[in-house]
Motif scaffolding. Structure first.
Motif: not given
Length: 497
Positions: A194-195, A197-199, A201-202, A282-283, A286
């Motif tokens: 999760s960490a 994916l978020l980083v 994507t940002f 989301a999978r 993203i």
């Protein structure tokens, strides 16, 4: 070009791998029964179930085929994930099929079918589940290896070594700890994944910008990149086939159903479904954005520089990530993708192994086995599956769209098992004749399609003139027709499950 630093990023990846293996091995002493190995003693709570299911259903293979969907179809590439999110929410809220399935107390779906249709249908169901599941998973190692080679910057000749290393890591804790190890490591992998994916994507949105993503889809796919039924979109065949796949996967995809069986009770299982539904959208969304970003930022020259014989639409995303993700963050990205891949591979090997042990081998056992002997054979089966996956990944020439291959191979059993499960739970006239017809017709269509795709029989058979989406949809229609006709032609003696 890649920003992967052997010391900084390599240390991040190494520490993660060490922590995962240690966590997986720590629970080995708690595995004393086959039930512990296959369904974790049925003690999984909601939060662990959410983390485990999310981690299991997002691997490198998922990231690659969803990014490929974004690259080739635009925003429409996320449609399968949105459809499954809706299916997970509806099934979780209503308990449709999964309620009776969990209350039955079985370990696998074919075990339920034996109660309604007899031992032969149980064995035949187990066979198509294993065939479809292993063919589906057969490309996971290769695609995962291709991602890591591209992002880290390894020479393409290292692909086989990377595949082997991935397999060994997963086998170590899966063989020793079974579902208990999978659940424990899945929680750790969910956090890291999760960490990452978020980083990432940002970073991508900061590099490309939303406006350019939209502009790229408008330029490459036109209206069909936003609406599947518009000009340039994949059309009705894609929507119908994906709807069938996602409903069937929600009801009968063994790695998903394994979480239902491992849950403490039906209520917990249903809550896992509803609360994980958003993640299933989301999978796809993203990584799909990552694929669109790759289309926006890579030139034709960039794709031409890829190794000969590789698919540019598949490797575009990892090629782009290798350039945009900075030192230190590359290590987090690789750790996140390894987390995703290891959780997927371990769970899939365990679930297919459980079907082999519980439904294919069981009829040939002379009397009950001891727990020690049962654990030995379960572990042996998982190792054999790993060996098969390694050689299949090296041998099978993967061509074209990866998601199409995954949905067709999955439909070898999804098409018939979903029909059998609905009929088993809710149709009193369903019998073994209809079940057999559904299995043969449902499995036959995807198998014939895959074979014809590899042999030179162009226009020699009407199936070669249909798109893979229409062929896939036809498998579900034939399975349903086989169940109805077979059950109505033969008087039913079955007892409701």
């Amino acid at each position: 070009m890649t920003h992967f630093d052997a010391w900084i990023d390599g240390s991040i990846v190494g520490l993660y791998l060490l922590a995962t293996v240690i966590a997986g091995l720590m629970v080995r002493r708690h595995v004393g029964k086959v039930e512990h190995f296959l369904v974790a003693g049925r003690e999984m709570d909601v939060h662990l179930g959410i983390a485990s299911l999310a981690a299991t259903e997002f691997g490198i293979i998922t990231c690659m085929y969803t990014a490929q969907g974004g690259y080739t179809k635009g925003f429409v590439g996320a449609l399968p994930g949105i459809l499954q999110a809706v299916a997970m929410l509806v099934v979780g809220l209503t308990g449709f099929c999964i309620g009776p399935l969990r209350r039955s107390g079985v370990v696998t779906i074919p075990e339920l079918f034996e109660k309604r249709f007899g031992p032969r249908i149980r064995w035949l169901s187990g066979l198509v589940i294993v065939v479809g599941g292993l063919l589906n998973m057969g490309i996971f190692l290769r695609v995962g290896g291709q991602f890591l080679v591209a992002v880290v910057g390894f020479d393409a000749s290292w692909l086989e070594l990377v595949m082997s290393a991935l397999l060994v890591l997963v086998l170590v804790y899966t063989v020793l700890g079974g579902m208990l190890s999978v659940l424990v490591t899945d929680f750790l992998q969910f956090v890291v994944m999760s960490a990452g994916l978020l980083v990432v994507t940002f970073l991508i949105l900061d590099d490309v910008g939303w406006a350019r993503l939209v502009e790229t889809v408008e330029k490459r796919q036109g209206p069909g990149g936003f609406n599947p039924l518009a000009e340039g979109g994949p059309g009705w065949s894609f929507v119908l086939f994906q709807s069938c796949v996602q409903i069937a996967a929600t009801l009968t995809w063994q790695p998903v159903i394994a979480r239902l069986f491992a849950a403490k009770d039906e209520h917990v299982g249903r809550r896992i479904y509803t609360r994980t539904s958003v993640f299933f959208a989301a999978r796809f969304v993203i990584p799909g954005l990552w694929g669109i970003a790759a289309a926006a930022m890579l030139s034709d020259a960039d794709l031409a520089a890829l190794p000969a014989g590789t698919d540019g639409s598949l490797l575009a995303m990892p090629t782009y990530l290798a350039r945009v993700v900075p030192i230190g963050m590359v290590g987090l990205l690789v750790a996140a993708m390894l987390a995703a891949d290891m959780s997927t591979d371990s769970s899939y090997m365990l679930t297919w192994g459980g079907v082999i042990y519980n439904d294919l081998v069981a009829p040939f056992r002379k009397g009950p086995w001891s727990e020690k002997r049962g654990l030995f054979w379960n572990r042996t089966i998982v190792v054999l599956i790993g060996i098969f996956l390694l050689f299949f990944g090296l041998w099978y020439p993967l061509e074209g769209d990866v998601w199409t291959y995954c949905t067709l191979t999955g439909s070898i059993y999804l098409s018939s098992m979903s029909i059998l499960l609905v009929a088993c739970c809710y149709w009193k006239r369903a019998n073994s004749w209809g079940a057999a017809a559904a299995i043969v017709l449902g499995a036959g269509m995807p198998i014939v399609t895959l074979v014809l795709d590899k042999v030179d029989v162009e226009h020699a058979f009407f199936l070669t003139r249909l798109s893979p989406n229409w062929n896939g949809f036809l498998a579900y229609a034939l399975a349903a027709g086989g169940m109805i006709v077979g059950s109505l032609l033969k008087p039913s003696k079955a007892v409701s499950a």
